[in-house]
Design a protein around this motif. Structure first.
Motif, PDB file in Angstrom:
ATOM      1  N   LYS A 121       5.571  -3.284  -7.968  1.00  0.00           N
ATOM      2  CA  LYS A 121       4.309  -3.423  -8.696  1.00  0.00           C
ATOM      3  C   LYS A 121       3.169  -3.754  -7.740  1.00  0.00           C
ATOM      4  CE  LYS A 121       5.290  -4.605 -13.478  1.00  0.00           C
ATOM      5  NZ  LYS A 121       5.119  -5.632 -14.531  1.00  0.00           N
ATOM      6  N   TYR A 122       3.475  -4.616  -6.783  1.00  0.00           N
ATOM      7  CA  TYR A 122       2.476  -5.032  -5.795  1.00  0.00           C
ATOM      8  C   TYR A 122       1.939  -3.810  -5.053  1.00  0.00           C
ATOM      9  CZ  TYR A 122       1.138  -6.685  -1.098  1.00  0.00           C
ATOM     10  OH  TYR A 122       0.508  -6.898   0.104  1.00  0.00           O
ATOM     11  N   GLU A 123       2.860  -2.946  -4.593  1.00  0.00           N
ATOM     12  CA  GLU A 123       2.429  -1.763  -3.831  1.00  0.00           C
ATOM     13  C   GLU A 123       1.679  -0.778  -4.719  1.00  0.00           C
ATOM     14  OE1 GLU A 123       6.203  -0.858  -2.246  1.00  0.00           O
ATOM     15  OE2 GLU A 123       5.940  -2.136  -0.473  1.00  0.00           O
ATOM     16  N   TRP A 124       2.146  -0.668  -5.955  1.00  0.00           N
ATOM     17  CA  TRP A 124       1.493   0.231  -6.912  1.00  0.00           C
ATOM     18  C   TRP A 124       0.070  -0.252  -7.202  1.00  0.00           C
ATOM     19  CZ3 TRP A 124       0.809   4.714  -8.558  1.00  0.00           C
ATOM     20  CH2 TRP A 124       0.350   5.013  -9.849  1.00  0.00           C
ATOM     21  N   THR A 125      -0.086  -1.561  -7.399  1.00  0.00           N
ATOM     22  CA  THR A 125      -1.413  -2.132  -7.670  1.00  0.00           C
ATOM     23  C   THR A 125      -2.325  -1.930  -6.468  1.00  0.00           C
ATOM     24  OG1 THR A 125      -0.286  -3.850  -8.954  1.00  0.00           O
ATOM     25  CG2 THR A 125      -2.608  -4.201  -8.476  1.00  0.00           C
ATOM     26  N   LEU A 126      -1.769  -2.182  -5.282  1.00  0.00           N
ATOM     27  CA  LEU A 126      -2.518  -2.000  -4.031  1.00  0.00           C
ATOM     28  C   LEU A 126      -3.042  -0.565  -3.951  1.00  0.00           C
ATOM     29  CD1 LEU A 126      -2.991  -3.987  -1.669  1.00  0.00           C
ATOM     30  CD2 LEU A 126      -1.001  -2.974  -0.531  1.00  0.00           C
ATOM     31  N   GLN A 127      -2.136   0.370  -4.218  1.00  0.00           N
ATOM     32  CA  GLN A 127      -2.491   1.791  -4.128  1.00  0.00           C
ATOM     33  C   GLN A 127      -3.589   2.128  -5.129  1.00  0.00           C
ATOM     34  OE1 GLN A 127       1.016   4.364  -4.420  1.00  0.00           O
ATOM     35  NE2 GLN A 127      -0.302   5.997  -5.264  1.00  0.00           N
ATOM     36  N   CYS A 128      -3.439   1.627  -6.368  1.00  0.00           N
ATOM     37  CA  CYS A 128      -4.446   1.912  -7.410  1.00  0.00           C
ATOM     38  C   CYS A 128      -5.807   1.340  -7.010  1.00  0.00           C
ATOM     39  CB  CYS A 128      -4.008   1.346  -8.746  1.00  0.00           C
ATOM     40  SG  CYS A 128      -2.556   2.164  -9.416  1.00  0.00           S
ATOM     41  N   CYS A 129      -5.804   0.103  -6.453  1.00  0.00           N
ATOM     42  CA  CYS A 129      -7.070  -0.501  -6.040  1.00  0.00           C
ATOM     43  C   CYS A 129      -7.743   0.370  -4.983  1.00  0.00           C
ATOM     44  CB  CYS A 129      -6.833  -1.906  -5.479  1.00  0.00           C
ATOM     45  SG  CYS A 129      -6.453  -3.131  -6.746  1.00  0.00           S
ATOM     46  N   LYS A 130      -6.946   0.795  -3.987  1.00  0.00           N
ATOM     47  CA  LYS A 130      -7.510   1.616  -2.908  1.00  0.00           C
ATOM     48  C   LYS A 130      -8.071   2.926  -3.458  1.00  0.00           C
ATOM     49  CE  LYS A 130      -4.730  -0.370   0.806  1.00  0.00           C
ATOM     50  NZ  LYS A 130      -3.452  -0.307   1.567  1.00  0.00           N
ATOM     51  N   GLU A 131      -7.388   3.437  -4.484  1.00  0.00           N
ATOM     52  CA  GLU A 131      -7.812   4.740  -5.025  1.00  0.00           C
ATOM     53  C   GLU A 131      -9.066   4.617  -5.890  1.00  0.00           C
ATOM     54  OE1 GLU A 131      -4.577   6.895  -6.650  1.00  0.00           O
ATOM     55  OE2 GLU A 131      -5.840   8.400  -7.641  1.00  0.00           O
ATOM     56  N   TYR A 132      -9.139   3.558  -6.711  1.00  0.00           N
ATOM     57  CA  TYR A 132     -10.191   3.530  -7.736  1.00  0.00           C
ATOM     58  C   TYR A 132     -11.322   2.532  -7.499  1.00  0.00           C
ATOM     59  CZ  TYR A 132      -6.734   6.164 -10.452  1.00  0.00           C
ATOM     60  OH  TYR A 132      -5.837   7.088 -10.889  1.00  0.00           O
ATOM     61  N   ILE A 133     -11.037   1.401  -6.828  1.00  0.00           N
ATOM     62  CA  ILE A 133     -12.041   0.336  -6.799  1.00  0.00           C
ATOM     63  C   ILE A 133     -12.920   0.366  -5.552  1.00  0.00           C
ATOM     64  CG2 ILE A 133     -12.389  -2.165  -6.816  1.00  0.00           C
ATOM     65  CD1 ILE A 133      -9.980  -2.469  -8.552  1.00  0.00           C
ATOM     66  N   PRO A 134     -14.247   0.379  -5.723  1.00  0.00           N
ATOM     67  CA  PRO A 134     -15.179   0.398  -4.586  1.00  0.00           C
ATOM     68  C   PRO A 134     -15.356  -0.992  -3.987  1.00  0.00           C
ATOM     69  CG  PRO A 134     -16.409   0.368  -6.629  1.00  0.00           C
ATOM     70  CD  PRO A 134     -14.951   0.424  -7.017  1.00  0.00           C
ATOM     71  N   TYR A 135     -14.257  -1.562  -3.506  1.00  0.00           N
ATOM     72  CA  TYR A 135     -14.308  -2.930  -2.974  1.00  0.00           C
ATOM     73  C   TYR A 135     -14.811  -2.948  -1.540  1.00  0.00           C
ATOM     74  CZ  TYR A 135      -9.886  -1.489  -0.816  1.00  0.00           C
ATOM     75  OH  TYR A 135      -8.925  -0.813  -0.112  1.00  0.00           O
ATOM     76  N   THR A 136     -15.241  -4.109  -1.080  1.00  0.00           N
ATOM     77  CA  THR A 136     -15.578  -4.258   0.337  1.00  0.00           C
ATOM     78  C   THR A 136     -14.446  -4.991   1.047  1.00  0.00           C
ATOM     79  OG1 THR A 136     -16.752  -6.286  -0.241  1.00  0.00           O
ATOM     80  CG2 THR A 136     -18.079  -4.308   0.010  1.00  0.00           C
ATOM     81  N   GLN A 137     -13.692  -5.810   0.272  1.00  0.00           N
ATOM     82  CA  GLN A 137     -12.522  -6.501   0.821  1.00  0.00           C
ATOM     83  C   GLN A 137     -11.423  -6.558  -0.217  1.00  0.00           C
ATOM     84  OE1 GLN A 137     -12.693 -10.426   2.438  1.00  0.00           O
ATOM     85  NE2 GLN A 137     -14.122  -9.837   4.073  1.00  0.00           N
ATOM     86  N   LEU A 138     -10.188  -6.393   0.262  1.00  0.00           N
ATOM     87  CA  LEU A 138      -9.023  -6.457  -0.618  1.00  0.00           C
ATOM     88  C   LEU A 138      -7.949  -7.253   0.099  1.00  0.00           C
ATOM     89  CD1 LEU A 138      -7.515  -5.392  -3.176  1.00  0.00           C
ATOM     90  CD2 LEU A 138      -6.817  -3.427  -1.799  1.00  0.00           C
ATOM     91  N   SER A 139      -7.441  -8.327  -0.532  1.00  0.00           N
ATOM     92  CA  SER A 139      -6.408  -9.126   0.135  1.00  0.00           C
ATOM     93  C   SER A 139      -5.252  -9.446  -0.795  1.00  0.00           C
ATOM     94  CB  SER A 139      -7.019 -10.417   0.685  1.00  0.00           C
ATOM     95  OG  SER A 139      -7.553 -11.185  -0.376  1.00  0.00           O
ATOM     96  N   GLY A 140      -4.112  -9.839  -0.197  1.00  0.00           N
ATOM     97  CA  GLY A 140      -2.888 -10.108  -0.947  1.00  0.00           C
ATOM     98  C   GLY A 140      -1.682  -9.661  -0.146  1.00  0.00           C
ATOM     99  N   ASP A 141      -0.995 -10.624   0.508  1.00  0.00           N
ATOM    100  CA  ASP A 141       0.157 -10.273   1.353  1.00  0.00           C
ATOM    101  C   ASP A 141       1.461 -10.306   0.578  1.00  0.00           C
ATOM    102  OD1 ASP A 141      -1.641 -10.171   3.454  1.00  0.00           O
ATOM    103  OD2 ASP A 141      -1.430 -12.325   3.841  1.00  0.00           O
TER     104      ASP A 141
END
Lengths: 483, 483
Positions: free
Chosen positions: A390-410
């Motif tokens: 789920k973590y990797e899936w969420t990460l992928q979705c964020c990268k695909e859809y969200i215009p963020y400037t920073q994304l964190s979560g190890d």
């Protein structure tokens, strides 16, 4: 009379009849020394068996609401109807509450939170996914323990905690590399009680505490409730900014520090081993007691094991470690632990006793047996695999859809998103909630009222399909708001 | 190396092997990137099966302590050994503790109490007798509830409490004659947390509280911990002395009152219905919020039912009722409740959330199901019969052997004995404990440092034989001391 009796639920009928009669007596509908109907008579009136009425009358007598006169039947006992004092005074409780009560209510986010209606895709929770719970092993643990010492478990226990669990946790912390010499454990009702008890015990010479910024909002709440001024130090990719920390330490004295070194809430960042050592050197130099939040330490999906600050401190006794399995195992079991210097624990134990006597022995013993049976390892394997996916899936979705400037979560059960300064995630939240998607605005995690441009996405309880659907909506809405 | 491995307990062997290796890695005995023995090799060294080692290595990797190089075997992961900060600072925690922590320790009677060695006849406990617990119905309640909503029970619940239990307790209090209009319930970790939360919320305009003297020592402790000055009003045979109370009320203002109207701890006196009404009239006239301790209300052996003060108050909202089944059912389940004005509960809920998030859902749901299954009635019948017998036996023994000037206890699990003024029960205790008999000296229950001539005898967990034996020793020793 007797015409308004209804069988309300599936409790034994004779108990419902007894309760019905009790009510009539207490409300004064049946007067003291008044004769009750014969059992046959009442049975017909209430349409229940005579034996039911016989049992009900026996119970009434047992409870002191009735008496029998030899051969004359049952009568209502004297003084059993509730005579009430004439005046019924209405007090304005608001005027009787102190500042602490008002502040607790004001800082109670659960009372301010956005309600999620049915069907809403909610990224607000970082509680574990119930579907992963292995109920069979849990039941097994309960029955195993009950068969060993059931009656003991149900009587009073010790404020310090359930001995077998304490011993297990000591070994558990030893395996994390903690030097246990001169240290001891106090079992608490989860992290929150442990944190609250520690804060109640520490002297507030300066009334100041230093921590990461952003940080766990419950910690911020409880620090404020204990009257601490909070200094927050910004985060870097590998943990707290040490230069900023050193500068702050040189400027004023602090009564204690609070850190979340692993899977930090809300940023999900894991502090690097090097940084942990430097951090502990700083704390030692300035002689500041450290409260370490062991939050989510078990939810590691990649990279190598990192020792807690307490292990880094070696034989030093300056770290208070707060542990809990709530985010990993079962939050419904309110069990956490404080591992610290033995002398400190001795005092904390007395505060714990004054607060809640002791933590539920049932909870403690089930948890102990569950761990003892080797279920944690099995469960973690399953949970990690699922959460990692789920973590990797969420990460992928964020990268695909969200215009963020920073994304964190190890690792852990959430990601932290930052947009450009000036962007307001509460506006984003309003717009998204109208489309059935909610998340946690990041400002609640900030010690300085900042963070309006951030948000936390908890994914543990959202389905894969809703993760992509929800994050797409958040991303598209964010782009619209950016114009 | 690998020669100090011992199977320590009955946990799965592969887990013990994993933990053993973890330790070697963390302690630095196995260095980063060092090659681990082949599975066959280590299996022989540790004298366990190869498959066990294979599982252990897999777990080590899972936990981030090892990695495999294709075809080359397993290696120790980098950075997983606990590098500790050079200096290991020893802090003097005493200097970091505040007055609250020191007072909590000072008032902690459990740390001052006389230890009972094996074989001692102890009248100090008023906890229920474990032998009466019906474990089968308890297990049944657990399994029933788990099968209905197991996964939900194990995740986070609500600060206010478990809804089905709240509804059950509302009905339960309704049957005690309480007017529930405008009132609500908060579930707490037993009486103690409820009392502590209420005291944290009440304004201390005058910093004064009024109560019975003697009274429940835990209440005295927590009132002092909250900084209250305590005014104790002497007891009469039928409850608190109203004239004394009225005089005290006319002399100064009080922030709140604390009363134990039924089976008062320690005197065991039940306040008469007439007195309850007069008491509530007084409280209403002086507008003093009343904290009612529902202690032992269920352990009535004779006489008719008496309504709680809260029922006497009718529609008034000035009473805060603290309930618990700890003395009747299972103290190990840390569940109690606060029934009070809805607006007050709204604030108390926020304090509860900041303290412990919520009470164990397992405890709450088992208790609910146990009650719902109608077990309380059955259990009370059994428990009352047994305790009544013991109560009367203890009463008889006291009358036969003890040269008391006053003896009280209308029910419950203890009796209260007063000797002539000038007699010191602590001297009696010293003399008796040397003969293997202990009890609770009464002075700890007094708000004014008096009561040196009194003692409390808890009989719930003492056998009939030991009751007579112990009380004879107490009586004879007392006579000797009287000379």
């Amino acid at each position: 009379m007797f015409n308004d009796f209804k069988l309300m639920d599936d409790r034994p009928v004779y108990i419902q009849v007894k309760d019905y009669l009790k009510r009539l007596i207490i409300k004064g509908a049946l007067q003291a020394n008044q004769r009750l109907p014969s059992t046959r008579e009442l049975g017909m009136l209430l349409n229940v068996s005579r034996n039911t009425v016989i049992s009900a009358y026996a119970e009434l007598q047992e409870d002191g609401f009735a008496y029998t006169a030899q051969g004359k039947g049952s009568y209502v006992a004297a003084g059993s109807s509730s005579v009430t004092a004439p005046s019924s005074w209405q007090m304005d409780w608001k005027t009787r509450l102190n500042g602490h009560a008002r502040l607790a209510e004001e800082l109670d986010l659960m009372k301010r939170g956005i309600r999620a209606d049915k069907g809403t895709i909610s990224f607000t929770s970082i509680a574990p996914d119930e579907k992963l719970f292995d109920l069979d092993n849990f039941k097994r643990a309960f029955l195993d323990r009950m068969s060993v010492e059931g009656d003991v478990l149900l009587n009073y226990g010790y404020a310090k905690g359930y001995k077998p669990l304490i011993d297990y946790l000591l070994r558990y912390m030893d395996h994390k590399g903690v030097d246990l010499k001169g240290k001891d454990i106090l079992i608490t009702n989860g992290f929150t009680e442990g944190f609250d008890i520690v804060l109640s015990a520490l002297s507030k010479k300066n009334g100041t505490v230093i921590c990461e910024n952003p940080t766990h909002h419950t910690a911020i709440k409880n620090l404020k409730l204990h009257g601490f001024d909070i200094t927050g130090i910004p985060m870097e990719r590998d943990g707290i900014n040490l230069r900023e920390l050193e500068r702050a330490l040189s400027e004023q004295a602090y009564d204690c520090a609070y850190f979340v070194p692993s899977y930090h809430n809300p940023t999900g960042i894991v502090m690097s081993p090097e940084k942990r050592i430097e951090l502990m050197k700083l704390m030692t130099r300035h002689q500041i007691p450290v409260i370490e939040d062991g939050f989510n330490e078990e939810l590691r999906y990649s990279g190598s094991h990192v020792s807690p600050l307490m292990a880094t401190a070696g034989q030093g006794n300056g770290v208070i470690y707060l542990g809990s399995f709530s985010k990993v195992l079962f939050p419904g079991l309110r069990v956490g632990w404080v591992l610290a210097d033995r002398e400190l624990i001795y005092y904390l134990e007395s505060i714990k006793r004054a607060r809640t006597i002791h933590t539920s022995t049932i909870d403690q013993s089930i948890l102990y047996q569950y761990l003892h049976n080797g279920n944690l390892e099995k469960y973690l394997k399953k949970a990690r695999a699922e959460y990692k996916r789920k973590y990797e899936w969420t990460l992928q979705c964020c990268k695909e859809y969200i215009p963020y400037t920073q994304l964190s979560g190890d690792g852990g059960l959430h990601l932290f998103v930052a947009f450009g300064e000036g962007f307001h995630t509460r506006e984003l939240l309003d717009a998204c909630s109208r489309q059935g998607v909610i998340f946690t605005p990041g400002d609640i995690f900030f010690t300085d009222g900042k963070g309006q441009h951030t948000m936390r996405l908890g994914f543990s309880r959202v389905s894969d399909e809703n993760i992509s659907k929800g994050i797409r909506i958040i991303g598209e809405t964010a782009k619209q708001l950016m114009g």
